[in-house]
Scaffold this active site. Structure first.
Site, PDB file in Angstrom:
ATOM      1  N   SER A  56      -8.782  57.967  44.514  1.00 31.93           N
ATOM      2  CA  SER A  56      -9.096  58.989  43.527  1.00 31.93           C
ATOM      3  C   SER A  56     -10.613  59.109  43.387  1.00 31.93           C
ATOM      4  O   SER A  56     -11.312  58.098  43.321  1.00 31.93           O
ATOM      5  CB  SER A  56      -8.493  58.615  42.167  1.00 31.93           C
ATOM      6  OG  SER A  56      -8.921  59.514  41.161  1.00 31.93           O
ATOM      7  N   LYS A  57     -11.103  60.344  43.348  1.00 35.66           N
ATOM      8  CA  LYS A  57     -12.538  60.553  43.107  1.00 35.66           C
ATOM      9  C   LYS A  57     -12.726  60.581  41.591  1.00 35.66           C
ATOM     10  O   LYS A  57     -12.933  61.623  40.975  1.00 35.66           O
ATOM     11  CB  LYS A  57     -13.021  61.841  43.768  1.00 35.66           C
ATOM     12  CG  LYS A  57     -14.544  61.917  43.915  1.00 35.66           C
ATOM     13  CD  LYS A  57     -14.944  63.093  44.800  1.00 35.66           C
ATOM     14  CE  LYS A  57     -16.454  63.254  44.859  1.00 35.66           C
ATOM     15  NZ  LYS A  57     -17.122  62.133  45.549  1.00 35.66           N
ATOM     16  N   ALA A  58     -12.591  59.395  41.017  1.00 32.08           N
ATOM     17  CA  ALA A  58     -12.619  59.232  39.569  1.00 32.08           C
ATOM     18  C   ALA A  58     -14.009  58.813  39.106  1.00 32.08           C
ATOM     19  O   ALA A  58     -14.647  57.953  39.724  1.00 32.08           O
ATOM     20  CB  ALA A  58     -11.590  58.192  39.136  1.00 32.08           C
ATOM     21  N   TYR A 101     -17.519  55.092  39.845  1.00 29.30           N
ATOM     22  CA  TYR A 101     -18.899  55.179  40.309  1.00 29.30           C
ATOM     23  C   TYR A 101     -19.866  54.343  39.479  1.00 29.30           C
ATOM     24  O   TYR A 101     -21.064  54.349  39.744  1.00 29.30           O
ATOM     25  CB  TYR A 101     -19.352  56.648  40.333  1.00 29.30           C
ATOM     26  CG  TYR A 101     -18.769  57.400  41.507  1.00 29.30           C
ATOM     27  CD1 TYR A 101     -19.525  57.649  42.649  1.00 29.30           C
ATOM     28  CD2 TYR A 101     -17.456  57.851  41.475  1.00 29.30           C
ATOM     29  CE1 TYR A 101     -18.982  58.325  43.733  1.00 29.30           C
ATOM     30  CE2 TYR A 101     -16.902  58.526  42.555  1.00 29.30           C
ATOM     31  CZ  TYR A 101     -17.671  58.764  43.680  1.00 29.30           C
ATOM     32  OH  TYR A 101     -17.123  59.424  44.760  1.00 29.30           O
TER      33      TYR A 101
END
Length: 289
Positions: free
Chosen positions: A157-159, A163
């Site tokens: 998931s690009k959650a 980051y």
């Protein structure tokens, strides 16, 4: 000096409406701000066309589902909203940032199913992510932080919350005069930079980490397709840090990074060889075709 991102002209698409840029705000008790319940995409448009825009829209939806957060728009609706945002802002060559998040509502604990899922899209001009590194080769630090096990995070998931360690790593790298930081995975294998995937070259063959604990980037997949078309032998595998001493070339891939050559990772040095230059040219031609 560029204007602050909260103080610019233009419009941001928010839940189906265009809001003046400076008025696009959320409440301080928005769930995403407290618990990281948001997902996003990073996309580039070239001459008015977003490169692989539908794949990005589909990944945004999938990222939300991996966080148990259903985005209330279809991929087609998201595509239309991105195009409309570029149009209203009169932009053709730009960066496109869709983001979806759990908003404020009746839930303000860990659970938040009662809170509405919102979405916004912003566009802005953005040049080379690593500045002149696209010509000279980026210099990378080696991060003390590791990409976590897929049993601990939804790694595909690009959650936004995933980051956090990337920001810390990049800050530490910049303090050392580096452009970015290379991260290992939880097992100690080479993983990725803070916002880009990595490729190495040895004896004309390409080696790249197996993306089982980090995001399999859309640009990464595109570059692999180009290499296969050229019949370049590719090894997707686990790479130990000390193996970097044996590699001759290295480059990073990502929507923001595009294809950026790497000159140094920690103590390991690389040349900007013919294959690195060829793949960078081919990608540049592809996104503008």
């Amino acid at each position: 000096m560029a204007a602050s991102y909260d103080n610019r002209d233009g419009y941001i698409w928010v839940n189906g409406d265009f809001v003046p840029w400076r008025d696009a705000k959320v409440h301080i008790l928005t769930h995403a701000m407290h618990y990281g319940s948001s997902v996003f995409e990073g996309e580039r448009a070239y001459s008015g066309k977003i490169f692989k825009g539908r794949q990005h829209s589909e990944r945004l939806i999938e990222s939300g589902l991996l966080l148990d957060m259903e985005i209330p728009y279809s991929a087609e609706e998201i595509d239309e909203a991105k195009a409309a945002t570029m149009s209203v802002n009169k932009m053709e060559d730009c960066y496109v940032r869709p983001i979806a998040w759990r908003s404020s509502g009746t839930d303000m604990g860990v659970a938040a199913r009662a809170n509405k899922v919102c979405m916004a899209i912003a566009t802005w001009e953005w040049g080379a992510y690593y500045g002149d590194a696209k010509m000279k080769g980026a210099k990378l630090d080696i991060s003390r932080w590791k990409r976590p096990s897929p049993e601990t995070i939804p790694c595909q998931s690009k959650a936004s919350g995933l980051y956090m360690i990337c920001t810390i790593s990049k800050h530490e790298a910049e303090n050392k005069g580096c452009s970015d930081s290379m991260m290992m995975d939880y097992r100690g294998y080479v993983a990725e930079a803070t916002g880009a995937n990595v490729f190495f070259v040895k004896d004309g063959e390409v080696h790249t980490p197996l993306p089982d604990s980090f995001l399999n980037g859309i640009t990464r997949q595109t570059v692999l397709e180009l290499l296969r078309d050229w019949n370049i032998k590719i090894h997707e595998r686990y790479i130990l840090p000390e193996e970097m001493a044996e590699f001759e070339q290295c480059w990073l891939t990502g929507t923001a990074a595009e294809v950026t050559p790497v000159g140094q990772i920690g103590e390991y040095a690389f040349e900007t060889g013919e294959l690195t230059r060829k793949i960078a040219r081919a990608y540049e031609e592809l996104v503008r075709s």
